[in-house]
Motif scaffolding. Structure first.
Motif, PDB file in Angstrom:
ATOM      1  N   ILE A   1      97.945  41.882  20.794  1.00 37.85           N
ATOM      2  CA  ILE A   1      99.005  42.008  19.626  1.00 37.85           C
ATOM      3  C   ILE A   1      98.064  41.979  18.526  1.00 37.85           C
ATOM      4  O   ILE A   1      98.537  42.669  17.571  1.00 37.85           O
ATOM      5  N   THR A   2      97.261  40.917  18.404  1.00 34.16           N
ATOM      6  CA  THR A   2      96.361  40.760  17.081  1.00 34.16           C
ATOM      7  C   THR A   2      95.606  42.195  16.866  1.00 34.16           C
ATOM      8  O   THR A   2      95.424  42.810  15.792  1.00 34.16           O
TER       9      THR A   2
ATOM     10  N   LYS B   1      96.235  45.296  17.966  1.00 35.20           N
ATOM     11  CA  LYS B   1      97.121  46.312  17.588  1.00 35.20           C
ATOM     12  C   LYS B   1      97.614  46.241  16.113  1.00 35.20           C
ATOM     13  O   LYS B   1      97.687  47.057  15.369  1.00 35.20           O
ATOM     14  N   LYS B   2      97.737  44.931  15.749  1.00 35.05           N
ATOM     15  CA  LYS B   2      98.070  44.749  14.127  1.00 35.05           C
ATOM     16  C   LYS B   2      96.968  44.897  13.217  1.00 35.05           C
ATOM     17  O   LYS B   2      96.953  45.522  12.106  1.00 35.05           O
TER      18      LYS B   2
ATOM     19  N   GLU C   1      98.953  42.018   4.559  1.00 33.21           N
ATOM     20  CA  GLU C   1      99.989  40.735   4.999  1.00 33.21           C
ATOM     21  C   GLU C   1      99.138  39.448   4.838  1.00 33.21           C
ATOM     22  O   GLU C   1      98.346  39.364   5.740  1.00 33.21           O
ATOM     23  N   ASN C   2      99.539  38.897   3.823  1.00 29.00           N
ATOM     24  CA  ASN C   2      98.603  37.645   3.699  1.00 29.00           C
ATOM     25  C   ASN C   2      98.544  36.639   4.518  1.00 29.00           C
ATOM     26  O   ASN C   2      97.682  35.788   4.805  1.00 29.00           O
ATOM     27  N   LEU C   3      99.508  36.578   5.255  1.00 34.55           N
ATOM     28  CA  LEU C   3      99.715  35.401   6.355  1.00 34.55           C
ATOM     29  C   LEU C   3      98.693  35.805   7.353  1.00 34.55           C
ATOM     30  O   LEU C   3      98.360  34.711   8.051  1.00 34.55           O
ATOM     31  N   LEU C   4      98.076  36.756   7.289  1.00 32.51           N
ATOM     32  CA  LEU C   4      96.935  37.008   8.774  1.00 32.51           C
ATOM     33  C   LEU C   4      95.559  36.525   7.926  1.00 32.51           C
ATOM     34  O   LEU C   4      94.651  36.495   8.971  1.00 32.51           O
ATOM     35  N   LEU C   5      95.536  35.957   6.964  1.00 35.31           N
ATOM     36  CA  LEU C   5      94.329  35.235   6.454  1.00 35.31           C
ATOM     37  C   LEU C   5      93.601  34.473   7.460  1.00 35.31           C
ATOM     38  O   LEU C   5      92.393  34.632   7.655  1.00 35.31           O
ATOM     39  N   GLU C   6      94.344  33.695   8.001  1.00 40.36           N
ATOM     40  CA  GLU C   6      93.814  32.421   8.823  1.00 40.36           C
ATOM     41  C   GLU C   6      94.355  32.787  10.243  1.00 40.36           C
ATOM     42  O   GLU C   6      95.007  32.199  11.033  1.00 40.36           O
ATOM     43  N   ALA C   7      94.357  34.162  10.666  1.00 49.33           N
ATOM     44  CA  ALA C   7      94.779  34.753  11.747  1.00 49.33           C
ATOM     45  C   ALA C   7      94.298  33.900  13.161  1.00 49.33           C
ATOM     46  O   ALA C   7      94.872  33.879  14.028  1.00 49.33           O
ATOM     47  N   PHE C   8      93.180  33.420  13.172  1.00 48.03           N
ATOM     48  CA  PHE C   8      92.409  32.791  14.438  1.00 48.03           C
ATOM     49  C   PHE C   8      92.320  31.398  14.356  1.00 48.03           C
ATOM     50  O   PHE C   8      91.404  30.842  14.931  1.00 48.03           O
ATOM     51  N   GLY C   9      92.973  30.743  13.195  1.00 52.40           N
ATOM     52  CA  GLY C   9      92.762  29.411  13.180  1.00 52.40           C
ATOM     53  C   GLY C   9      92.896  28.691  11.835  1.00 52.40           C
ATOM     54  O   GLY C   9      92.293  29.497  10.867  1.00 52.40           O
TER      55      GLY C   9
ATOM     56  N   ALA D   1      98.409  24.767   1.148  1.00 54.21           N
ATOM     57  CA  ALA D   1      98.581  24.619  -0.377  1.00 54.21           C
ATOM     58  C   ALA D   1      98.911  23.062  -0.759  1.00 54.21           C
ATOM     59  O   ALA D   1      98.697  22.712  -1.741  1.00 54.21           O
TER      60      ALA D   1
END
Lengths: 209, 848
Positions: free
Chosen positions: A158-159, A161-162, A183-191, A197
């Motif tokens: 999935i990752t 693909k994205k 997509e800023n949410l993916l900044l810490e995609a792997f942990g 904040a």
């Protein structure tokens, strides 16, 4: 004793001044605070091995206690990212530099930092295997499932693909950067490798006190 | 007669050899008719009556020698008729208890002699002579099921005919008999058609129904219902084949609450009690021991008083269910609602996915695996989304029935959830009795739109195969549930790659339980998860069913809480989602009761007018914009308008009204025009100098914004001071200019409304005269929707107060269309038309 602390203070102020010029995001006062914090964390050790800085264990304690990180592997990687000269100790300079990204980094700086953390072998790519390694504890394992890794493997796909825009089954820095910008949410995609904040705000308060 | 006797007459089922005619209404009427026929035969057809039967009709009679009078030779118990055939045999011979008769004339006499026993005699005769025609006319006339060639045979005989006279009589006789036969058949058909014969399927349904009444508890009407045999033949019967030939379908043992167990035979002819069939065997157990009833329920009603008493209550409960699925969803589009962005119009037929959840549940134990391999390919990106969409379309047409049962369950579930709503509401009420607006009752603004009110969820009948999205979304939801923050964020991001504007995906998320997870995520501490979840909720909440589900799951309460968060991304996402969800009354009330209005008003506080904004300030503006969007949705309830005002929203809205950005202005003006139905707002709009800004925005090039501005002026211009302000701000000319936008009916309605209300001031009428507004308005008197016409005519009516304008209206050809509008039925329109026509009629010239 008083003499020594006066000398120390002088030293710290000088150091803070130089570092605040070298490192972005912190002014002299802030740098000074952070140096004090660093020295405090160093504790007794500073007497014996001055200059070496924080070792892995101490650093991991800070990450765990102050920044709420839990993943051992990621914490090791964060230590690596801080320890730029690879001497297994985080020096004062590395400490300030690291924290400037940690606490005040721009998106670009954070992308770079996170990519470095996730690129486990440092070859400039995050491979499938590296992803699997980093994500392997991210799902609750269902004992009923035939292949407990199936979910993780699927998550990796999935990752990819994205994020894998050039379809070479691994993430280059460019892939990673583009995906995070979209997509800023993916900044810490792997942990989690940055304080969230809420912690950042708390740290600010701690420092100003 | 033969056919009628074989087909229509009801012989005892245990017939072998000599059968018995049952006492049933059908048989009785048959017998009566035959009796009548026989009685009158000799007087009506004397010749035919003398015809000697080929064989005598013989039966066991109850007549005795003493019954016979003249014309008979009585010797002891034996009787012989004086009438004889050509060979000298007597036409009637009685040797008790048997009697033999050779002609119809004798039959007639017997019937007359038998008096009150005649019906019994006919019955005995017919029982003994199953095919009387064959005996009368010879075996070649025997009734054969399915064909009737007797007439043909008779013709053959006629051809051969040497005994012309006798044959002629024979022909007449058979014709008479056939007439009788036809008559009998048609009569019995009438009766039979009243009682539909039972079929195995009908019996099965009945039994299922009855079984459902065997539940425990007070409502119980029966103790148990059981078949005697578990084996069901392919034709649906449960009786042994040698009983099936008698039309028996199954045997039941029913234990009512109040009487002995009933042993029941269900046959095609009806249901009746038998001799107590437990298992196969026991020959006489099959015999009928009661009357025949139309169906099981009728039988039980007569045998069990308890059943009869309670079944009616049950009937009601059973019949009650269907209507829920008949409710069609119609989304009203009223004027208040028009122009809202992001409207999602509902499509019929979409609900097909409702079954998904069921199917998922069904599949969980093990069936799931086999479907998965194909998903892997999808995930590897080999299938483009477009392919999937096509794929899905084609699948949609394939109707499968396997979910029918599941769907039924769903319906029940839906009913439950709907019926549980009031409870939920009242619990909300008790939790927050105060809310913002003090005591909350259920009365809301009458003006408020009902567009989205509590429709029960509709589920269409057509079932389709599940699209691939279902499985993928289901998997992602699984990761959302079982993953840590990292996995959750990945799953959320991946879910956003689906086309969330598509109802398939929206409902898929709901049906696999995704909404619950997404809303639960909002309650966590993880900002990333909250943001990711809100980004999805924001999209899918454009669907009215999702909105409802979010409200039902308590999502609004959580989102209102999030408005307090220091994180601006979270704030604006929550506000935007609230804007989508609060499209129906209950949701708007929930927002208010949980302090949402106050928090939303706080979001409006930003500095929109500085030229160069920092990144942070831009976010503030976005937060304010979404706050305005949410307030716009909420402002459709009167109490919310009040709450916005009390929370100090009006000055903030006035400040935002100076924003240069259309996307900010639309929700702000939208809210204002919505609230302008309240007097307090109209005054505020006037005193806070908002008219100037509204007029300014009339000149923009966004039709939606123009419409809201015109609409706000329309509502506010009831007040003279406001009308003057509009003129002083030079708002009249842009209004007249907007009249050229005749294609946009909503805009036109708002514009003409504003012109009408402004025309109430004579100074404004003079201005309109300058701008030649009346000429344009007259052109709008035809082919316009009523809401436009009302305003146009209203404006003309005000304008016509000036003599010069009356002439203008005439010259432009406005009189005729105005008069034509008098035939309408719209009250508001008629009021305005009569006023306008009345004003015009004061000029003599207009009357010609």
């Amino acid at each position: 004793m008083a003499e020594m602390s006066a000398m120390n203070r002088k030293l710290i102020q000088n150091l803070a001044e130089t570092l605040s010029k070298q490192v972005k995001h912190f002014n002299k006062t802030e740098a000074e605070c952070l140096i004090r914090l660093f020295n405090g964390l160093l504790g007794d050790q500073s007497d014996r091995r001055v200059g070496n800085g924080l070792d892995r264990g101490k650093f991991r304690n800070i990450l765990h206690n102050t920044f709420g990180m839990t993943d051992d592997m990621i914490m090791d990687r964060v230590f690596r990212a801080f320890d730029k000269d690879n001497d297994s100790y985080v020096s004062v300079k590395e400490w300030i530099e690291g924290l400037s990204i940690f606490l005040r980094g721009t998106l670009d700086e954070k992308i770079k930092y996170c990519f470095d953390v996730y690129d486990l072998n440092g070859d400039g790519y995050i491979s499938r295997e590296e992803m699997f390694h980093m994500l392997k504890n991210s799902l609750i394992r269902q004992p009923t499932e035939e292949d407990p890794d199936e979910g993780i493997k699927d998550l990796v796909e999935i990752t990819l693909k994205k994020m894998d825009h050039d379809h070479d089954s691994r993430l280059s820095y460019a892939d990673f950067e583009k995906a995070v910008r979209d997509e800023n949410l993916l900044l810490e995609a792997f942990g989690t490798c940055l304080p969230d904040a809420k912690v950042t705000i708390e740290v600010k308060i701690v420092k100003t006190v | 007669m033969g056919v009628a006797l074989t087909r229509a007459a009801q012989w005892t089922t245990a017939s072998s050899g000599t059968g018995k005619l049952e006492i049933t209404p059908v048989n009785e009427s048959l017998l009566k008719e035959i009796l009548e026929f026989v009685e009158q035969f000799s007087s009506r057809h004397p010749q035919e009556a003398k015809h000697v039967f080929k064989e005598p009709l013989q039966w066991t009679t109850s007549l005795e020698a003493s019954d016979f009078k003249t014309e008979y030779d009585i010797s002891g118990p034996a009787v012989k008729s004086q009438e004889t055939d050509r060979d000298g045999h007597p036409m009637l011979q009685l040797t008790p208890p048997s009697i033999s008769v050779h002609s119809f004339s004798q039959l007639s006499k017997i019937v007359q002699l038998a008096t009150d026993k005649k019906l019994k005699e006919v019955r005995a005769c017919l029982e003994a002579n199953r095919d009387p025609v064959a005996k009368m006319l010879g075996p070649s006339f025997a009734t054969v099921e399915g064909e009737d060639s007797s007439v043909l045979r008779l013709l053959e005989e006629v051809k051969e005919g040497d005994q012309a006279k006798e044959t002629e009589i024979k022909v007449k006789l058979i014709i008479l008999l056939q007439q009788l036969d036809t008559q009998l058949l048609s009569n019995s058909l009438k009766q039979i058609s009243q009682e539909v014969r039972l079929s195995p399927a009908a019996v099965k349904n009945d039994v299922e129904l009855l079984k459902s009444f065997c539940s425990e508890g007070e409502k119980r009407v029966l103790t148990s219902v059981q078949y005697t045999s578990d084996y069901e033949f392919t034709n649906g019967c449960r009786t042994p084949p040698w009983r099936q030939v008698h039309g028996e379908i199954c045997y039941l043992v029913i234990k009512p609450c109040d009487t002995q167990p009933l042993h029941i035979t269900c046959s095609t002819a009806g249901v009746f009690l038998n001799g107590g069939i437990r298992q196969e065997g026991e020959e006489n157990a099959y015999d009928r021991t009661s009357d025949v009833y139309r169906d099981l329920v009728t039988l039980l009603k007569s045998k069990s008083p308890h059943f009869a008493e309670n079944i009616n209550k049950q009937d009601f409960a059973v019949q009650e269910e269907p209507p829920t699925q008949k409710v069609q969803h119609v989304e009203l589009v009223d004027a208040e609602e028009q122009g809202q962005p992001q409207r999602s119009y509902e499509h019929q037929e979409k609900n097909v996915h409702e079954k998904a959840r069921q199917q998922l549940v069904q599949n969980k134990p093990g069936g799931k695996k086999k479907l998965e391999p194909s998903l892997k390919w999808k995930n590897l990106g080999l299938a483009s989304p477009y392919d999937e969409a096509d794929d899905k379309k084609s699948k949609k047409n394939a109707v499968s029935e396997k979910f029918a049962e599941a769907q039924e369950k769903m319906q029940k579930k839906a009913d439950v959830s709907v019926s549980s709503l009031p409870g939920r509401q009242s619990s909300n009420k008790t939790k927050t009795p105060g809310g913002v607006g003090g005591a909350d009752d259920f009365s809301e603004s009458s003006s408020e739109s009902e567009e989205d009110e509590e429709q029960p969820e509709r589920r269409t009948e057509s079932n389709t195969d599940l699209p691939s999205e279902y499985w993928q979304i289901q998997k992602l939801v699984k990761y959302l549930k079982g993953g840590n923050q990292t996995a959750t964020v990945i799953a959320l991001c991946s879910m956003r790659d689906f086309n969330l504007a598509q109802e398939t995906c929206q409902l898929a998320i709901r049906d696999v339980g995704g909404l619950e997870v997404l809303i639960n995520l909002l309650d966590t501490e993880e900002i990333k998860c909250k943001i990711g979840s809100l980004k999805i909720l924001k999209e899918i909440s454009r669907n009215s069913q999702i909105r409802r589900a979010i409200a039902d799951l308590g999502g609004l309460q959580t989102m209102v809480k999030i408005l307090d968060s220091p994180d601006k991304d979270l704030k604006y996402l929550a506000a935007e989602t609230i804007a989508n969800v609060a499209k129906f009354r209950r949701a708007r009330r929930t927002v208010r009761q949980h302090g949402g209005i106050m928090r939303l008003v706080e979001l409006l506080d930003c500095v929109p007018d500085s030229a160069a904004l920092t990144e942070e300030q831009e976010k503030d503006v976005e937060v304010a914009r979404c706050g305005a969007l949410a307030l716009w949705s909420c402002s459709k309830s009167t109490r919310n308008k009040e709450a916005i005002r009390k929370a100090g929203g009006i000055p903030l809205l006035a400040r935002l009204l100076k924003s240069p950005h259309e996307n900010m202005l639309i929700p702000v003006v939208g809210t204002l025009q919505e609230c302008a139905s309240e007097r307090s707002y109209r005054i505020a709009i006037q005193t806070e100098g908002m008219i100037e800004d509204l007029v300014k925005n009339l000149n923009c090039d966004n039709h939606e914004l123009q419409m809201h501005c015109a609409s706000a002026i329309f509502k506010c211009a009831e007040d003279k001071r406001t009308r003057d302000l509009v003129r002083q701000c030079e708002g009249l000319q842009p209004l007249v200019t907007l009249l050229s936008q005749a294609d946009n009916k909503q805009l036109l309605a708002a514009t003409t409304g504003a012109i009408w209300k402004c025309s109430i001031s004579m100074e404004n009428v003079a201005k309109f005269q300058d701008y030649k507004a009346l000429e344009t308005l007259v052109g709008l008197l035809t082919d316009q929707p009523e809401e436009v016409l009302v305003n146009v005519v209203g404006a003309l009516g005000e304008g016509a107060q000036k003599p010069a304008n009356r002439a203008t209206i005439r010259k432009c050809g406005g009189i005729q269309p105005l008069v034509n509008l008098l035939t309408g039925t719209n009250q508001a329109l008629l009021v305005n038309v009569t006023k306008a026509v009345g004003a015009c009629a004061t000029e003599l010239e207009n009357m010609t």
